[in-house]
Design a protein around this motif. Sequence first.
Motif, mmCIF file in Angstrom:
data_model
loop_
_atom_site.group_PDB
_atom_site.id
_atom_site.type_symbol
_atom_site.label_atom_id
_atom_site.label_comp_id
_atom_site.label_asym_id
_atom_site.label_seq_id
_atom_site.Cartn_x
_atom_site.Cartn_y
_atom_site.Cartn_z
ATOM 1 N N ALA A 141 0.857 -1.184 0.000
ATOM 2 C CA ALA A 141 0.000 0.000 0.000
ATOM 3 C C ALA A 141 0.891 1.232 0.000
ATOM 4 N N PRO A 152 -8.863 9.339 -6.529
ATOM 5 C CA PRO A 152 -9.466 8.004 -6.483
ATOM 6 C C PRO A 152 -9.825 7.444 -7.859
ATOM 7 N N LEU A 158 -6.705 0.447 -8.855
ATOM 8 C CA LEU A 158 -6.367 0.790 -7.478
ATOM 9 C C LEU A 158 -7.613 1.039 -6.650
ATOM 10 N N SER A 159 -7.510 0.690 -5.384
ATOM 11 C CA SER A 159 -8.531 1.030 -4.411
ATOM 12 C C SER A 159 -7.956 2.112 -3.503
ATOM 13 N N SER A 160 -8.738 3.134 -3.203
ATOM 14 C CA SER A 160 -8.208 4.234 -2.395
ATOM 15 C C SER A 160 -9.209 4.638 -1.324
ATOM 16 N N GLU A 161 -8.673 5.042 -0.185
ATOM 17 C CA GLU A 161 -9.477 5.503 0.942
ATOM 18 C C GLU A 161 -8.950 6.858 1.392
ATOM 19 N N PHE A 278 -4.557 10.058 0.674
ATOM 20 C CA PHE A 278 -5.279 8.822 0.425
ATOM 21 C C PHE A 278 -4.379 7.617 0.689
ATOM 22 N N LEU A 279 -4.969 6.535 1.164
ATOM 23 C CA LEU A 279 -4.258 5.270 1.245
ATOM 24 C C LEU A 279 -4.690 4.430 0.051
ATOM 25 N N MET A 280 -3.713 4.041 -0.773
ATOM 26 C CA MET A 280 -4.002 3.326 -2.020
ATOM 27 C C MET A 280 -3.390 1.932 -1.986
ATOM 28 N N ARG A 281 -4.071 1.002 -2.670
ATOM 29 C CA ARG A 281 -3.561 -0.363 -2.779
ATOM 30 C C ARG A 281 -4.148 -0.995 -4.031
#
Length: 302
Positions: A141, A152, A158-161, A278-281
């Motif tokens: 991440a 996003p 990618l998934s982002s929060e 953002f935290l991305m993974r």
Amino acid sequence: MSHRLPSTKELHAFVITAEELNFTSAAQRLNLTQGAVSRQILALEQRLEISLFQRHARGLYLTEKGAEFLPLIETALNQIQRAVEKISHDKHTIRLKAPSCITSWLLPKLMQFQQTHPDIDVELTSSINHKVNFSTEHFDAAIGYGELDKLPKLDHQLSSELLFEEKLTPMCSPSLFTEITPLALEKLTHITWLHATPGKSDWKLWLKQLSKNLHRPEINSMRVKQNQHFATLDLSINAAVQGFGMAIGDVTLAKTELEMGRLTTPYPLEVSSGKGYFLMRPKSSINPSLERLINELLHRHQ
């Protein structure tokens, strides 16, 4: 065309060279000689029987075929990496990349997380940039920075929060604050302004909003006698802590310094920049330990 598949080294060299568009820069990232990278690209082109780059005196340019090939190979390398991780990677280890400016906010949360989850190790890599390429960088991440309505959507893989929205306000050492009051805005011009952006955009944004709120158009054009520029936000904030001037800082990132009294905010106005962290993974990554960390960060964002 030969049916023999290219090596992963050749493909990796292609991806890095496509990102840099310069053999010298690509060689530095790959820890190879410029000649070695050039030979790998040439071998790949000969194997595919197509030209991937246009070579000019001023640098490289992707050909139409090269531009078409790049996202396909990035996806393939990413899938290979995830497959290897699924078989061999210890899921109790999380490899996280984050910009250096966020470490003051992030480290206490990581320490708390590791106290409550002693079976999970978090390997943190700090960087001065906010970019990550999961196909060439082996992270589970990464924390990125960008516009709230764009980041996003940058990559459907990618998934982002959203961790928190950026809110900016001037901040300085309390020793400097004794020289000014919120009503004496003109005194700001006698204080060194500390900048973390080349275009002084953070200061301009705050002054524009203040000018609008107070109905004083002259504030928007306020200029200071002395400016000091820094490469990163954390450097400018550190200079503010030491009393070298006043910086525009994010109230969330500076929360610890503000609570400890090492920084103060002389003016009540906080301006949203329209950006956030953002935290991305990768969506293809399945890591229960990472999910625990994400939940922890999201629940402890205040």
